[in-house]
Design a protein around this motif. Sequence first.
Motif, PDB file in Angstrom:
ATOM      1  N   SER A  69       0.757  -1.290  -0.136  1.00 50.05           N
ATOM      2  CA  SER A  69       0.060  -0.224   0.140  1.00 50.05           C
ATOM      3  C   SER A  69       0.695   1.104  -0.024  1.00 50.05           C
ATOM      4  O   SER A  69       0.333   2.460  -0.237  1.00 50.05           O
ATOM      5  N   ASN A  70       2.114   0.990   0.160  1.00 51.96           N
ATOM      6  CA  ASN A  70       3.055   2.174   0.253  1.00 51.96           C
ATOM      7  C   ASN A  70       4.308   1.972  -0.325  1.00 51.96           C
ATOM      8  O   ASN A  70       4.645   0.986  -0.705  1.00 51.96           O
ATOM      9  N   PRO A  71       4.852   2.890  -1.125  1.00 52.06           N
ATOM     10  CA  PRO A  71       6.140   2.703  -1.921  1.00 52.06           C
ATOM     11  C   PRO A  71       7.100   2.156  -1.128  1.00 52.06           C
ATOM     12  O   PRO A  71       7.612   2.621   0.017  1.00 52.06           O
ATOM     13  N   GLY A  72       8.038   1.188  -1.447  1.00 56.17           N
ATOM     14  CA  GLY A  72       9.117   0.616  -0.944  1.00 56.17           C
ATOM     15  C   GLY A  72       8.661  -0.644   0.068  1.00 56.17           C
ATOM     16  O   GLY A  72       9.493  -1.190   0.535  1.00 56.17           O
ATOM     17  N   GLN A  73       7.293  -0.777   0.270  1.00 59.78           N
ATOM     18  CA  GLN A  73       6.830  -1.625   1.106  1.00 59.78           C
ATOM     19  C   GLN A  73       7.074  -2.981   0.576  1.00 59.78           C
ATOM     20  O   GLN A  73       6.974  -3.295  -0.642  1.00 59.78           O
TER      21      GLN A  73
END
Length: 227
Positions: free
Chosen positions: A102-106
């Motif tokens: 749900s988040n960039p880099g996750q």
Amino acid sequence: MLVILFGIYRFFFAEYDDARYYIMENAFKDKAEADITGVVYNYEEKENSSLLYLEDVYIQIKGIQKVYRLENILVYIKEEMVFKPGNHLQIKGDIFKLETPSNPGQFNQKEYFREKNIYYTANAGSVILSGNSKSVYYKFLACIMDIKEKLANVYKNALPEKECGVATAMLLGDKTVMDIDIKNIYKQAGISHLLAISGLHISILGMAVYKFFKGIIILAVTITGYI
């Protein structure tokens, strides 16, 4: 070059692949009760739990008459149970869709398991052993598992705990007994891929040996006419 070609393939054919492998996306929301049958081809023992890798999988979701067929599925069992490759299992439990970040880099769980050819996971409520395959393929896998376990025991008895964890990870591709601090050191140093490469090499070597002996068996059957 291979990475570039794979990226091009994924760009143009991602939707086709998703439709081919994520066949139950419209059957349930995030999880659903289901009856699962399949054949064990790999397993991992964790502390107080087990991971089962099944192939030739059939799934019937509660309330839906259609039976879905999957190539593979990963099943979590909340207790230590011993299985062997070739075991036919009947499982009742919950099936889950893989999570997307749900988040960039996750961490991308969906992409991670896609590389392992796994598109759904499940938590087992009950497990019944319904039979055993007599296939040479599964007997070979079981033999490899037995050898791996015996080598792991040798390392455990001969080496201190931390050194045993490193040796088991690098030589057998099993990081379950590796000390968490040692894992973090490898990650911080940017060399954690060495552990994954070692496990991959072991798998490639095992498959090469299997194909070699399979070729000999086929040749012997062709010459003698015996099955």
